[in-house]
Motif scaffolding. Structure first.
Motif, PDB file in Angstrom:
ATOM      1  N   VAL A   1       0.831  -1.204   0.000  1.00  9.87           N
ATOM      2  CA  VAL A   1       0.000   0.000   0.000  1.00  9.87           C
ATOM      3  C   VAL A   1       0.867   1.256   0.000  1.00  9.87           C
ATOM      4  N   ALA A   2       1.952   1.259   0.769  1.00  5.89           N
ATOM      5  CA  ALA A   2       2.842   2.418   0.803  1.00  5.89           C
ATOM      6  C   ALA A   2       3.428   2.685  -0.580  1.00  5.89           C
ATOM      7  N   ALA A   3       3.816   1.617  -1.280  1.00  2.65           N
ATOM      8  CA  ALA A   3       4.363   1.782  -2.628  1.00  2.65           C
ATOM      9  C   ALA A   3       3.304   2.303  -3.591  1.00  2.65           C
ATOM     10  N   ALA A   4       2.079   1.806  -3.463  1.00  2.00           N
ATOM     11  CA  ALA A   4       0.996   2.249  -4.341  1.00  2.00           C
ATOM     12  C   ALA A   4       0.673   3.721  -4.091  1.00  2.00           C
ATOM     13  N   ILE A   5       0.642   4.139  -2.835  1.00  2.00           N
ATOM     14  CA  ILE A   5       0.359   5.535  -2.515  1.00  2.00           C
ATOM     15  C   ILE A   5       1.449   6.444  -3.077  1.00  2.00           C
ATOM     16  N   ALA A   6       2.697   6.008  -2.979  1.00  2.00           N
ATOM     17  CA  ALA A   6       3.795   6.804  -3.533  1.00  2.00           C
ATOM     18  C   ALA A   6       3.631   6.983  -5.037  1.00  2.00           C
ATOM     19  N   LEU A   7       3.245   5.924  -5.729  1.00  2.00           N
ATOM     20  CA  LEU A   7       3.009   6.019  -7.169  1.00  2.00           C
ATOM     21  C   LEU A   7       1.846   6.956  -7.482  1.00  2.00           C
ATOM     22  N   ALA A   8       0.762   6.836  -6.716  1.00  2.00           N
ATOM     23  CA  ALA A   8      -0.414   7.671  -6.953  1.00  2.00           C
ATOM     24  C   ALA A   8      -0.132   9.136  -6.642  1.00  2.00           C
ATOM     25  N   ASP A   9       0.621   9.401  -5.575  1.00  2.00           N
ATOM     26  CA  ASP A   9       0.972  10.776  -5.244  1.00  2.00           C
ATOM     27  C   ASP A   9       1.789  11.415  -6.361  1.00  2.00           C
TER      28      ASP A   9
ATOM     29  N   LEU B   1      -3.973   8.017 -10.040  1.00  2.00           N
ATOM     30  CA  LEU B   1      -4.404   6.621  -9.995  1.00  2.00           C
ATOM     31  C   LEU B   1      -4.010   5.856 -11.247  1.00  2.00           C
ATOM     32  N   GLU B   2      -3.904   6.577 -12.384  1.00  2.00           N
ATOM     33  CA  GLU B   2      -3.520   5.888 -13.622  1.00  2.00           C
ATOM     34  C   GLU B   2      -2.087   5.370 -13.566  1.00  2.00           C
ATOM     35  N   ALA B   3      -1.305   5.861 -12.608  1.00  2.00           N
ATOM     36  CA  ALA B   3       0.071   5.396 -12.455  1.00  2.00           C
ATOM     37  C   ALA B   3       0.159   4.148 -11.586  1.00  2.00           C
ATOM     38  N   VAL B   4      -0.988   3.705 -11.058  1.00  2.00           N
ATOM     39  CA  VAL B   4      -0.993   2.563 -10.140  1.00  2.00           C
ATOM     40  C   VAL B   4      -1.490   1.313 -10.856  1.00  2.00           C
ATOM     41  N   SER B   5      -0.699   0.278 -10.829  1.00  2.00           N
ATOM     42  CA  SER B   5      -1.099  -1.054 -11.279  1.00  2.00           C
ATOM     43  C   SER B   5      -0.331  -2.058 -10.430  1.00  2.00           C
ATOM     44  N   LEU B   6      -0.823  -3.270 -10.369  1.00  2.00           N
ATOM     45  CA  LEU B   6      -0.117  -4.275  -9.585  1.00  2.00           C
ATOM     46  C   LEU B   6       1.282  -4.517 -10.147  1.00  2.00           C
ATOM     47  N   ARG B   7       1.407  -4.439 -11.472  1.00  2.00           N
ATOM     48  CA  ARG B   7       2.723  -4.640 -12.087  1.00  2.00           C
ATOM     49  C   ARG B   7       3.694  -3.532 -11.665  1.00  2.00           C
ATOM     50  N   LYS B   8       3.224  -2.280 -11.676  1.00  2.00           N
ATOM     51  CA  LYS B   8       4.097  -1.169 -11.302  1.00  2.00           C
ATOM     52  C   LYS B   8       4.438  -1.194  -9.813  1.00  2.00           C
TER      53      LYS B   8
ATOM     54  N   GLY C   1      -1.106 -12.827  -3.733  1.00  2.00           N
ATOM     55  CA  GLY C   1      -1.346 -13.496  -2.468  1.00  2.00           C
ATOM     56  C   GLY C   1      -1.881 -12.549  -1.412  1.00  2.00           C
ATOM     57  N   TYR C   2      -1.653 -11.240  -1.632  1.00  2.00           N
ATOM     58  CA  TYR C   2      -2.049 -10.225  -0.658  1.00  2.00           C
ATOM     59  C   TYR C   2      -3.257  -9.411  -1.120  1.00  2.00           C
ATOM     60  N   ILE C   3      -3.354  -9.204  -2.436  1.00  2.00           N
ATOM     61  CA  ILE C   3      -4.398  -8.372  -3.018  1.00  2.00           C
ATOM     62  C   ILE C   3      -4.905  -9.055  -4.282  1.00  2.00           C
ATOM     63  N   SER C   4      -6.223  -9.193  -4.396  1.00  2.00           N
ATOM     64  CA  SER C   4      -6.782  -9.915  -5.541  1.00  2.00           C
ATOM     65  C   SER C   4      -6.979  -9.025  -6.761  1.00  2.00           C
ATOM     66  N   THR C   5      -7.344  -7.761  -6.558  1.00  2.00           N
ATOM     67  CA  THR C   5      -7.663  -6.864  -7.668  1.00  2.00           C
ATOM     68  C   THR C   5      -7.119  -5.470  -7.390  1.00  2.00           C
ATOM     69  N   LYS C   6      -7.078  -4.654  -8.441  1.00  2.00           N
ATOM     70  CA  LYS C   6      -6.659  -3.266  -8.261  1.00  2.00           C
ATOM     71  C   LYS C   6      -7.661  -2.509  -7.409  1.00  2.00           C
ATOM     72  N   GLU C   7      -8.942  -2.882  -7.494  1.00  2.00           N
ATOM     73  CA  GLU C   7      -9.960  -2.226  -6.674  1.00  2.00           C
ATOM     74  C   GLU C   7      -9.696  -2.456  -5.188  1.00  2.00           C
ATOM     75  N   GLU C   8      -9.264  -3.674  -4.839  1.00  2.00           N
ATOM     76  CA  GLU C   8      -8.894  -3.934  -3.445  1.00  2.00           C
ATOM     77  C   GLU C   8      -7.721  -3.053  -3.031  1.00  2.00           C
ATOM     78  N   LEU C   9      -6.772  -2.890  -3.933  1.00  2.00           N
ATOM     79  CA  LEU C   9      -5.624  -2.041  -3.636  1.00  2.00           C
ATOM     80  C   LEU C   9      -6.072  -0.601  -3.392  1.00  2.00           C
ATOM     81  N   PHE C  10      -6.989  -0.111  -4.226  1.00  2.00           N
ATOM     82  CA  PHE C  10      -7.513   1.241  -4.026  1.00  2.00           C
ATOM     83  C   PHE C  10      -8.211   1.359  -2.671  1.00  2.00           C
ATOM     84  N   ASP C  11      -8.974   0.333  -2.294  1.00  2.00           N
ATOM     85  CA  ASP C  11      -9.643   0.348  -0.991  1.00  2.00           C
ATOM     86  C   ASP C  11      -8.626   0.474   0.143  1.00  2.00           C
ATOM     87  N   LEU C  12      -7.548  -0.277   0.037  1.00  2.00           N
ATOM     88  CA  LEU C  12      -6.517  -0.232   1.067  1.00  2.00           C
ATOM     89  C   LEU C  12      -5.807   1.125   1.084  1.00  2.00           C
ATOM     90  N   MET C  13      -5.582   1.710  -0.090  1.00  2.00           N
ATOM     91  CA  MET C  13      -4.944   3.024  -0.170  1.00  2.00           C
ATOM     92  C   MET C  13      -5.819   4.086   0.485  1.00  2.00           C
TER      93      MET C  13
END
Length: 228
Positions: free
Chosen positions: A22-30, A34-41, A55-67
């Protein structure tokens, strides 16, 4: 089952957990929205294979929820004033400051409520501020009304920030660039109310506009909370 109910897998072979993801995803989004966030990135940011993240997150939507839930910790008030107006004002101001730090949050506000612990704590604090002041339905509508104002005002403010960044034009620059067109249109006499607003209205900054609108909304809420 929500992402918060699902246990995390063991941290192998390299240390990994949802907090780091989540910390990595928030850094990318900041940095890039949001278009800069993907599980691959996110995986590349953490120097792991993309499949490790599933194993930790099933979808990008779940990642957004956690962010969203992670940054809601920045909104959660540190104390609880006795005055309900002050409590809701603090909530609104903290939401604005958090959204200005994380502009992508404006894109995710106003949809289905996130069910993470921080978001639930924020909702609890706003409902508790009005508890006992009116019947439950009135309290619910009051909280919804304040939330709708906050969401709308912040989306507009962030849209203006993004437009300024995209065009390179400040508000003053934009007014100078498009002022001649606006003047020609107003001089036709077809828009008298708009002309009065443009020529006689007071121009205020975003913070003042937000605070004034919030006061008016809270005044309306107060009228509904006052017994007839």
């Amino acid at each position: 089952m929500t992402v918060w109910d699902r246990p995390e897998p063991p941290t192998r072979p390299a240390p990994l957990d949802r907090e780091r993801i989540v910390a990595a995803a928030i850094a990318l989004a900041d940095e890039g929205g949001l278009e800069a966030v993907s599980l691959r990135k996110v995986a590349a940011q953490l120097d792991v294979g993309p499949m490790r993240l599933y194993g930790y997150i099933s979808t990008k939507e779940e990642l957004f929820d956690l962010m969203v839930d992670e940054v809601y910790a920045e909104i959660l008030p540190e104390g609880r004033p006795d005055d309900w107006r002050e409590m809701l004002r603090i909530h609104a101001e903290r939401t604005r400051r958090t959204t200005l730090r994380h502009e992508w949050l404006a894109d995710l506000l106003g949809g289905r409520p996130t069910l993470g612990p921080n978001a639930l704590a924020v909702t609890e604090s706003t409902l508790a501020a009005l508890d006992g002041l009116a019947d439950l339905d009135t309290v619910m509508r009051a909280v919804e009304t304040v939330s709708a104002y906050i969401t709308g005002a912040l989306r507009r403010e962030i849209a203006n920030v993004r437009a300024e960044r995209a065009t390179g034009l400040s508000k003053r620059d934009w007014q100078r660039a498009y002022g001649p067109h606006v003047k020609r249109m107003l001089d036709t006499g077809r828009f008298p109310a708009l002309a009065k607003a443009v020529y006689d209205g007071t121009d205020v900054d975003a913070e003042t506009s937000f605070a004034t609108g919030l006061d008016w909304v809270l005044d309306a809420v107060a009228a509904k909370l006052t017994p007839a």
